[in-house]
Scaffold this motif. Structure first.
Motif, short mmCIF file in Angstrom:
data_model
loop_
_atom_site.label_atom_id
_atom_site.label_comp_id
_atom_site.label_asym_id
_atom_site.label_seq_id
_atom_site.Cartn_x
_atom_site.Cartn_y
_atom_site.Cartn_z
N ARG A 96 -10.90 2.55 7.29
CA ARG A 96 -10.77 1.28 6.57
C ARG A 96 -12.10 0.88 5.93
O ARG A 96 -12.57 -0.23 6.07
CB ARG A 96 -10.24 0.18 7.48
N CYS B 136 -14.76 0.68 2.49
CA CYS B 136 -14.67 0.18 1.12
C CYS B 136 -14.21 1.25 0.12
O CYS B 136 -13.47 0.95 -0.81
CB CYS B 136 -16.02 -0.37 0.68
N CYS C 150 -10.46 1.47 -0.22
CA CYS C 150 -9.78 0.17 -0.31
C CYS C 150 -9.32 -0.10 -1.74
O CYS C 150 -9.94 0.34 -2.71
CB CYS C 150 -10.75 -0.92 0.14
N HIS D 3 -9.55 -2.89 -3.13
CA HIS D 3 -10.49 -3.85 -3.72
C HIS D 3 -11.80 -3.20 -4.17
O HIS D 3 -12.65 -3.87 -4.73
CB HIS D 3 -10.83 -4.95 -2.71
N CYS E 262 -17.10 -5.02 -4.01
CA CYS E 262 -15.78 -5.40 -3.52
C CYS E 262 -15.25 -6.50 -4.43
O CYS E 262 -15.95 -7.48 -4.71
CB CYS E 262 -15.89 -5.89 -2.08
N CYS F 167 -13.14 -3.02 7.66
CA CYS F 167 -13.13 -4.29 6.93
C CYS F 167 -11.82 -5.03 7.21
O CYS F 167 -10.74 -4.44 7.12
CB CYS F 167 -13.27 -4.04 5.44
N TRP G 240 -9.36 -4.98 4.16
CA TRP G 240 -9.06 -3.67 3.61
C TRP G 240 -7.57 -3.58 3.26
O TRP G 240 -6.72 -4.03 4.01
CB TRP G 240 -9.41 -2.57 4.61
N GLU G 241 -7.28 -3.03 2.08
CA GLU G 241 -5.90 -2.78 1.66
C GLU G 241 -5.83 -1.36 1.11
O GLU G 241 -6.75 -0.89 0.45
CB GLU G 241 -5.48 -3.76 0.55
N THR H 154 -4.99 1.71 -1.23
CA THR H 154 -4.92 1.81 -2.69
C THR H 154 -3.49 2.11 -3.08
O THR H 154 -2.75 2.79 -2.39
CB THR H 154 -5.85 2.94 -3.21
#
Length: 131
Positions: A76, A78, A81, A83, A108, A124, A127-128, A130
């Motif tokens: 998780r 960057c 992610c 974002h 971010c 994070c 975190w989402e 992609t």
């Protein structure tokens, strides 16, 4: 030329000739060994990260890397992610070298990393995946 001078010149010539002969003999012996030298193949085991491709000689070190690899979605981080905003170099607007457009650093989109934590962040809370 005196006898001492002639003896010194002959001695210098003889030493030089013998030194060259020994050097040529050593070079010929080396070339003969080089022509018959046999190598032994060695199989090396490396442990590779499935996410970024870096490899390590020791399995424990490779496992530690995979557990913190920025390209591992399970971490998780960057870089995996939705974002994440990648680095954009300053290239100038429409090819104009005098434009002064700033380069855009990695970042971010939602500014989710906590104060004092260097970028990129691992584990994070924002975190989402992609899409």
């Amino acid at each position: 030329m005196t006898f001492a001078a002639a003896t010194a010149a002959y001695t210098a010539w003889l030493v030089n000739t013998l030194t060259n002969a020994v050097a040529q003999e050593h070079a010929a012996a080396y070339q003969a060994r080089l022509a018959t030298a046999a190598t032994m193949p060695v199989t090396v085991v490396r442990h590779r990260c499935p996410h970024c491709g870096r490899s390590r000689a020791k399995e424990a070190a490779a496992k530690a890397h995979v557990a913190r690899c920025w390209q591992n979605p399970a971490v998780r981080a960057c870089k995996t992610c939705g974002h994440f905003e990648p680095y954009v170099p300053a290239r100038g607007c429409w090819g104009d070298p005098y434009c002064n457009c700033p380069e855009v650093p990695e970042g971010c989109a939602v500014g989710a990393w906590p104060d004092g934590v260097p970028f990129p962040v691992i584990d994070c809370p924002s975190w989402e995946a992609t899409s």
